[in-house]
Enzyme design. Structure first.
Site, PDB file in Angstrom:
ATOM      1  N   ASP A   8      30.423  26.698 -11.690  1.00 31.76           N
ATOM      2  CA  ASP A   8      31.320  25.924 -12.669  1.00 31.76           C
ATOM      3  C   ASP A   8      31.517  24.968 -11.875  1.00 31.76           C
ATOM      4  O   ASP A   8      31.564  24.950 -10.670  1.00 31.76           O
ATOM      5  CB  ASP A   8      32.718  27.313 -12.540  1.00 31.76           C
ATOM      6  CG  ASP A   8      34.055  26.689 -13.448  1.00 31.76           C
ATOM      7  OD1 ASP A   8      34.256  25.752 -14.683  1.00 31.76           O
ATOM      8  OD2 ASP A   8      34.927  26.726 -12.552  1.00 31.76           O
ATOM      9  N   ASP A  10      35.739  22.634 -11.470  1.00 33.40           N
ATOM     10  CA  ASP A  10      37.030  22.708 -10.830  1.00 33.40           C
ATOM     11  C   ASP A  10      37.478  24.316 -10.607  1.00 33.40           C
ATOM     12  O   ASP A  10      36.902  24.690 -11.373  1.00 33.40           O
ATOM     13  CB  ASP A  10      37.605  22.453 -12.304  1.00 33.40           C
ATOM     14  CG  ASP A  10      39.226  22.287 -11.921  1.00 33.40           C
ATOM     15  OD1 ASP A  10      39.527  21.895 -11.085  1.00 33.40           O
ATOM     16  OD2 ASP A  10      40.349  22.312 -12.707  1.00 33.40           O
TER      17      ASP A  10
HETATM   18  P1  B16 Z   1      37.691  16.762 -19.086  1.00 28.93           P
HETATM   19  P2  B16 Z   1      36.495  23.778 -15.096  1.00 28.93           P
HETATM   20  C1  B16 Z   1      38.015  21.923 -16.654  1.00 28.93           C
HETATM   21  O1  B16 Z   1      36.917  22.134 -15.800  1.00 28.93           O
HETATM   22  C2  B16 Z   1      39.138  21.697 -15.659  1.00 28.93           C
HETATM   23  O2  B16 Z   1      39.367  23.539 -15.793  1.00 28.93           O
HETATM   24  C3  B16 Z   1      39.950  21.930 -16.562  1.00 28.93           C
HETATM   25  O3  B16 Z   1      41.249  22.004 -16.781  1.00 28.93           O
HETATM   26  C4  B16 Z   1      40.080  20.384 -18.007  1.00 28.93           C
HETATM   27  O4  B16 Z   1      40.731  20.112 -19.200  1.00 28.93           O
HETATM   28  C5  B16 Z   1      38.725  20.935 -18.168  1.00 28.93           C
HETATM   29  O5  B16 Z   1      37.534  21.137 -17.308  1.00 28.93           O
HETATM   30  C6  B16 Z   1      38.244  19.695 -19.401  1.00 28.93           C
HETATM   31  O6  B16 Z   1      37.769  18.450 -18.820  1.00 28.93           O
HETATM   32  O7  B16 Z   1      39.613  16.763 -20.231  1.00 28.93           O
HETATM   33  O8  B16 Z   1      37.414  16.077 -18.296  1.00 28.93           O
HETATM   34  O9  B16 Z   1      36.411  17.314 -20.155  1.00 28.93           O
HETATM   35  O10 B16 Z   1      36.749  24.237 -14.682  1.00 28.93           O
HETATM   36  O11 B16 Z   1      35.415  24.151 -17.087  1.00 28.93           O
HETATM   37  O12 B16 Z   1      34.682  23.216 -14.090  1.00 28.93           O
HETATM   38 MG    MG Z   2      36.913  26.528 -13.199  1.00 22.36          MG
END
Ligand code: B16
Ligand code: MG
Length: 218
Positions: A8, A10
């Site tokens: 993953d 984030d």
């Molecule tokens: P985006 P992950 C996620 O990352 C984030 O944790 C979440 O807070 C965010 O809303 C989501 O990605 C979508 O991100 O707006 O850049 O498309 O943990 O799945 O890597």
């Molecule tokens: Mg994550």
């Protein structure tokens, strides 16, 4: 035998949660909606649209406004991404990726973010990834297994030989639903369903992870 590691983004490779928080907070302030750091924790691993729905707490917007608000938040977020460098990799991550590659293990990314490729570029690690699944790859988000299955398909590795590294409860559930091994990174209350749990990757060794996994994911 393990042939692939899926990460993953984030909360595992880097901590973009802070940038997501500041971007949603700015939007919420502009729209006079209360939004706290505690609220932001619920957005961990959640898609942009579902994050907005959580932020709205039942308030209804037209589809045009939904799109405009998501776009505005993403603009704020992308301003933060301009400053991302290798220094934003979480401690221990670069070494862990390099060691895994030296073991002949394929490396994949499985992130809900539509900005994932740009984040990997900013972090300077894009070339280490053999496949990247992002917010554009599948329609069913975690806890559905789809994204992990999609990335493992790209790597041509069977689920039972694939290990997922996740910081979100929905991500652990998705990995288990895919029939893969799950390594949870974070507090037990959040990632305790994983086969193995560590607070973070700093100080974690590839051989130790492999030795800690059961003979079969389930
Ligand atoms: P985006 P992950 C996620 O990352 C984030 O944790 C979440 O807070 C965010 O809303 C989501 O990605 C979508 O991100 O707006 O850049 O498309 O943990 O799945 O890597
Ligand atoms: Mg994550």
């Amino acid at each position: 035998m393990v042939s692939a590691f899926l990460f993953d983004l984030d909360g595992v490779i880097t901590d973009t949660a802070e940038f997501h928080y500041r971007s949603w907070k700015r939007l919420a302030d502009e729209e006079n909606i209360a939004f706290t750091r505690e609220d932001n924790e619920k957005l961990r691993g959640v898609s942009r649209r579902d994050s907005l729905l959580l932020l709205l707490k039942g308030r209804v917007l037209s589809e045009a406004d939904m799109l405009a608000w998501m776009d505005r938040k993403n603009g704020y977020y992308r301003d933060y991404l301009k400053d991302i460098t290798e220094a934003d990799l979480l401690p221990g991550v670069k070494g862990f990726l390099l060691t895994a590659k030296n073991h002949g293990i394929k490396i994949g990314l499985a992130s809900a973010s539509k900005n994932a490729k740009d984040v990997l570029d900013g972090l300077g690690v894009a070339s280490l990834f053999d496949a990247v699944g992002d917010g554009y790859s599948v329609s069913n988000p975690k806890p559905a297994p789809d994204l992990f299955v999609w990335v493992a398909g790209r790597l041509a590795t069977p689920p039972a030989q694939t290990v997922v590294f996740e910081d979100a409860e929905a991500g652990i559930e998705a990995a288990l639903a895919a029939g893969m091994y799950a390594v949870g990174l974070g507090p037990i209350e959040r990632v305790g369903k994983a086969h193995v749990v560590y607070p973070h990757l700093d100080g974690v060794n590839v051989d130790t992870v492999l030795a800690a996994l059961p003979a079969q994911p389930r």
